[in-house]
Write an enzyme that holds these catalytic residues in place. Structure first.
Site, PDB file in Angstrom:
ATOM      1  CG  ASN A  81      -2.371   0.546   0.713  1.00  0.00           C
ATOM      2  OD1 ASN A  81      -2.453   1.648   0.179  1.00  0.00           O
ATOM      3  ND2 ASN A  81      -3.425  -0.220   0.935  1.00  0.00           N
ATOM      4  NE  ARG A  82      -2.309   4.724  -3.568  1.00  0.00           N
ATOM      5  CZ  ARG A  82      -3.141   3.710  -3.811  1.00  0.00           C
ATOM      6  NH1 ARG A  82      -3.629   2.976  -2.825  1.00  0.00           N
ATOM      7  NH2 ARG A  82      -3.486   3.429  -5.063  1.00  0.00           N
ATOM      8  CG  HIS A 107       1.779  -2.171  -3.824  1.00  0.00           C
ATOM      9  ND1 HIS A 107       1.142  -2.300  -2.599  1.00  0.00           N
ATOM     10  CD2 HIS A 107       0.793  -2.178  -4.766  1.00  0.00           C
ATOM     11  CE1 HIS A 107      -0.174  -2.399  -2.809  1.00  0.00           C
ATOM     12  NE2 HIS A 107      -0.406  -2.313  -4.097  1.00  0.00           N
ATOM     13  CG  HIS A 176      -1.776  -6.512  -5.382  1.00  0.00           C
ATOM     14  ND1 HIS A 176      -2.809  -6.418  -6.285  1.00  0.00           N
ATOM     15  CD2 HIS A 176      -1.627  -5.272  -4.871  1.00  0.00           C
ATOM     16  CE1 HIS A 176      -3.236  -5.161  -6.340  1.00  0.00           C
ATOM     17  NE2 HIS A 176      -2.537  -4.448  -5.477  1.00  0.00           N
ATOM     18  CB  SER A 177      -4.297 -12.959  -6.010  1.00  0.00           C
ATOM     19  OG  SER A 177      -3.135 -13.761  -5.993  1.00  0.00           O
ATOM     20  CE1 TYR A 178      -6.086  -5.753 -10.051  1.00  0.00           C
ATOM     21  CE2 TYR A 178      -4.042  -6.793  -9.344  1.00  0.00           C
ATOM     22  CZ  TYR A 178      -4.764  -5.660  -9.665  1.00  0.00           C
ATOM     23  OH  TYR A 178      -4.154  -4.427  -9.603  1.00  0.00           O
ATOM     24  CG  ASP A 243      -7.607   1.444  -4.207  1.00  0.00           C
ATOM     25  OD1 ASP A 243      -7.192   0.537  -3.442  1.00  0.00           O
ATOM     26  OD2 ASP A 243      -6.869   2.096  -4.950  1.00  0.00           O
ATOM     27  CD  GLN A 279      -6.561  -0.589   0.219  1.00  0.00           C
ATOM     28  OE1 GLN A 279      -6.368  -0.440   1.422  1.00  0.00           O
ATOM     29  NE2 GLN A 279      -6.679   0.429  -0.610  1.00  0.00           N
ATOM     30  CD  GLU A 307      -4.320  -5.211  -2.310  1.00  0.00           C
ATOM     31  OE1 GLU A 307      -3.184  -4.727  -2.143  1.00  0.00           O
ATOM     32  OE2 GLU A 307      -5.234  -4.611  -2.903  1.00  0.00           O
TER      33      GLU A 307
END
Length: 342
Positions: A81-82, A107, A176-178, A243, A279, A307
C-alpha cells in the site's frame, strides 16, 4: 494429500537466472506459483457442476510478468500500500522512498518484492520462498530476511509471512492476487456478492492516502457487513469502485474477515487473517489495455483484490497499528483463503 511439482517457467533476461514454477494440487484446488515475486499465476477451483476454472488474472508466459503490470498475483513489500510522499521518520532519521504512485510510494517502490527472484524450498504440502532484502534497498533501512510460505490443504490456501530485520524498519506484506470467481477473462465482477466484517474504514484524500480519520461504516456505502451485489451497490451509491482499507479486529490466530460469492457458479472464497486491515480493491484502474491469459483484455472491474495488511501510511500515523519491526523481533502473520461451493 497435496501434490507438489517443480518446473522451469522461463529465463530472466540478461542472465538473471531461471524462474521456477511450483504446482500445488489438492482434490479441489490447482495452483501454480513462480519464484518471481512469489506470484500466484494460476488458481483453479470447482464450480457447483465440478468444473475447474482459473479464477486469478495474470499471464500465460513469463514475459507478461516481466513487463509492467498491476502486481497480478504478487507478494508486495517491503511495505504494501501507500506511504505519503514516500517519507518516513524512524528513530529520528528521515528516509526517502521511491515515488511511484502520484506523489506517494506504493507497494515497496520501483523494484519491490514483486520484481525479485526468490529461492523456493518445496514442502510436503506447499512451498516456502526466501529472500534477503539488502540494507537501503528501495530506501528502506536494515537487511530484511523474508520467508513466504504457501500451504494448500483441500480447499484452503494458507499464506504465512515471516521477516527479521537488522535495523528498525517498516514491514507490511500481502499478496496482490486479482480474483474473478466467474473465471479470469470474464468481463466484470458485478454479479459477485461481497461481505466484509468491519465496523470502520479509512477515508482517503485525492491521492489515496488515509486522512487519519477512522470512520464508522454505518449508513455509508462502506457498510459491507451484510452481503451486497457489487454492480447494484456501485450504482446505488454512484461509486467508481472500492480501493479502501477496512479496519478489522486484530487476532492472534486468523479470524474471518471477508467473503466473496458468485451465485451463478456457486464459487465462494472466504478470507481469514491475523492482520488489522484488509484492502478491498475492485480493479478500478484496469482499462482493457492489458491482455492476459488466453488473450483476454482485462477491463475495469474485471477482478477484485482482498489484500490483508496493516493500515496504509501507518508508519506516518501514530494512532494507526504499529508498522515497525525491530531487531530481535519477528514479523509473523498468516492469511487463509478458503474456497468452497454454495
Amino acid at each position: 494429500m497435496t501434490e507438489v511439482k517443480r518446473n522451469n517457467f522461463g529465463e530472466w533476461p540478461h542472465g538473471g537466472g531461471a524462474v521456477e514454477k511450483i504446482l500445488l494440487r489438492s482434490d479441489s484446488v490447482k495452483m501454480e506459483v513462480i519464484s518471481l515475486g512469489c506470484i500466484i499465476t494460476t488458481l483453479e477451483t470447482k464450480d457447483r457442476d465440478g468444473k475447474f476454472s482459473d479464477i486469478v488474472l495474470g499471464f500465460d508466459h513469463l514475459e507478461g510478468y516481466i513487463n509492467k503490470h498491476p502486481y497480478f498475483g504478487a507478494v508486495v513489500g517491503r511495505v504494501a500500500n501507500r506511504i505519503a510522499r514516500g517519507k518516513c521518520v524512524i528513530e529520528g532519521q528521515e528516509y526517502q522512498l521511491p515515488i511511484n504512485n502520484g506523489p506517494n510510494s506504493l507497494h515497496g517502490g520501483i523494484k519491490g518484492f514483486d520484481k525479485a527472484i526468490w529461492a523456493p524450498e518445496v514442502l510436503p504440502d506447499g512451498v516456502r520462498f526466501f529472500r534477503a532484502s539488502p540494507d537501503l534497498e528501495e530506501g528502506y533501512p536494515g537487511e530484511l530476511k523474508v520467508w513466504v510460505t504457501y500451504t494448500l490443504k483441500d480447499g484452503e490456501l494458507m499464506i504465512n509471512y515471516r521477516a527479521q530485520s537488522s535495523k528498525t524498519t517498516p514491514v507490511n506484506l500481502t499478496n496482490h492476487s486479482y480474483f474473478n470467481l466467474a473465471g479470469q477473462g470474464s468481463p466484470n465482477i458485478y454479479d459477485h456478492e461481497f461481505t466484509i466484517k468491519a465496523d470502520a474504514y479509512l477515508p482517503v484524500d485525492e491521492t489515496q492516502i488515509p486522512t487519519g480519520e477512522i470512520s464508522s461504516v454505518q449508513d455509508t456505502a462502506f457498510d459491507l457487513r451484510k452481503p451486497v451485489k457489487l454492480g447494484q451497490h456501485l450504482q446505488k451509491f454512484q461509486l467508481n469502485g472500492f480501493d479502501h482499507n477496512f479496519c478489522l479486529t486484530q487476532t492472534k490466530e486468523p479470524g474471518f474477515c471477508a467473503r466473496a460469492y458468485h451465485p451463478p457458479s456457486g464459487r465462494m472464497m472466504e478470507v481469514y487473517t491475523s492482520q488489522p486491515g484488509i484492502q478491498f480493491y475492485t480493479g478500478n484502474f484496469l482499462d482493457g489495455t492489458l491482455k492476459g491469459k488466453g488473450n483476454h483484455a482485462y477491463l475495469k472491474h474485471s477482478g477484485f483484490c482482498l489484500e490483508t495488511q496493516n493500515w496504509p501510511d501507518a508508519v506516518n500515523q501514530p494512532h494507526f497499528p504499529d508498522a515497525l519491526l525491530h531487531p530481535g523481533e519477528e514479523y509473523n502473520t498468516t492469511t487463509c483463503y478458503k474456497f468452497s461451493i454454495s
